[in-house]
Design an enzyme around this catalytic site. Sequence first.
Site, PDB file in Angstrom:
ATOM      1  N   ASP A 235      10.130  12.933  30.987  1.00  0.00           N
ATOM      2  CA  ASP A 235      11.343  12.119  31.002  1.00  0.00           C
ATOM      3  C   ASP A 235      11.135  10.934  31.932  1.00  0.00           C
ATOM      4  O   ASP A 235      10.367  10.989  32.881  1.00  0.00           O
ATOM      5  CB  ASP A 235      12.567  12.940  31.401  1.00  0.00           C
TER       6      ASP A 235
ATOM      7  N   GLU B  91      18.756  12.632  32.849  1.00  0.00           N
ATOM      8  CA  GLU B  91      19.721  12.857  33.930  1.00  0.00           C
ATOM      9  C   GLU B  91      21.154  12.950  33.427  1.00  0.00           C
ATOM     10  O   GLU B  91      21.981  13.644  34.024  1.00  0.00           O
ATOM     11  CB  GLU B  91      19.609  11.744  34.984  1.00  0.00           C
TER      12      GLU B  91
END
Length: 459
Positions: free
Chosen positions: A118, A188
């Site tokens: 990510d 997130e």
Amino acid sequence: MRITTVRLLPHLAGLGALFLSATNVIALDSPTSSDSVLPQALIDKVSTTLDTDTLRLTAIFKDLHQHPEIAFMETRTAAIVAKELKSLGFTVTEGIGKTGVVAILKNGPGPTVWFRADMDSNSVRETTGLAYAAKEKQRLPDGSEIDVMHACGHDAHVTWLLGLATAMVAMKTDWSGTLVVYAQPAEEVGLGAQAMVDDRLWERGFPKPDYAFGTHTAPGPVGTISSSPGVRMAGVDQLDITFNGLGGHGSTPQMTIDPVVMAAQAVMSYQTIISRNLDPQASAVLSVGSIVAGRDNNVIPETSVLKLNLRWFTADVREHMLKRIDEINRGIAIAAGVSADQMPTRLMKGNSGPLINDKALVARINPSLEALLGQGKVIDHFPAVMGSEDFQEAFKPLGTPYTFLLVGVAPPELFAKAQAEGRPFPYSNHNPDFFVDLSAIALGAKVNTVAVLSILAKR
């Protein structure tokens, strides 16, 4: 199979529960099939290859750390990933789910493995004092600016992925199959994996995965990882609650319906959901991370917004929490005199289910990981934690077996000092003092590579 028992410190929580020093781990060795362990010569070759690449990877990491980008704005990071992977000979597709990158390397017959990193950062002001600390603010589409920092190690994840890709190209004669590495946006906020799926990830002709892997930083000691089967992380929801009131002058509250008071009542009432509405043995968390209301001291605003975060392991607990949130909101609004057409609203923003590592896949990779790191360095039996991920959401439509590893990134001496002082770790993820020790850069790439080779290596 190696059976591990651990001594859990009573105050360990969140991701901290996944890591202890090697002195707290007692390994009880039982016979392990030699077929599941990579040859030591191959593991040594991984180490040598990535040791040679350490300076380059460290430079990439420092650059990424200095230039963090928040969810769905990772354009610079994505461009670096795409450029590096194209130079290695991967077939690269950009712009999936806005900034996602998928890169394919075919190397003969065999399984297909997908590996994820990510890319996004946090809205945190860095206080590490590192020479390569993030210092510049990020400009948002509305023109405002925010502090940004890689306070969860996604800069390391991207670097580890590039290290894996480089090593696998250098070692093409040692494996056969297809490797797909991909950089995901917006972990997130819990939206990135689903955004890639919604952008036709599985309808673009990419080779379907037989197995999937991901890794994540955690502030355990460098050289220690967690690779455990079963439920590892909780499901998560991000949601906003808006209370509608009637604004007015602060001196005449009787002429208003105060949304700030309603918000305050709601924050306190939500806490009874966990303590009084759920079975005491059911694990759940409800946190209010932000209250947004008004601007001026002497003005009662029209609205207030609460930003909530839920953690849960079962669907019935999740649904009960949402039901009680709605009931509490409505009750507070009715008591305040809000009209029926102005009742509070709930906006669901991001959702991921629990992360559940495949038992057979964990058993397949762990012996080789232990051969890489040393006895007692692979922690394979820990209770699940309330931390969450969206990695698994990409593979939910396919039912792909996956495993998600956590890699220690704290200097061992700082970890030992924290333990001696009664603290689980020297720092934690999402804090402004979070950092990745540079000795973990090559090591994380080695862990990635050995995990993938456990599937793709020629036998």
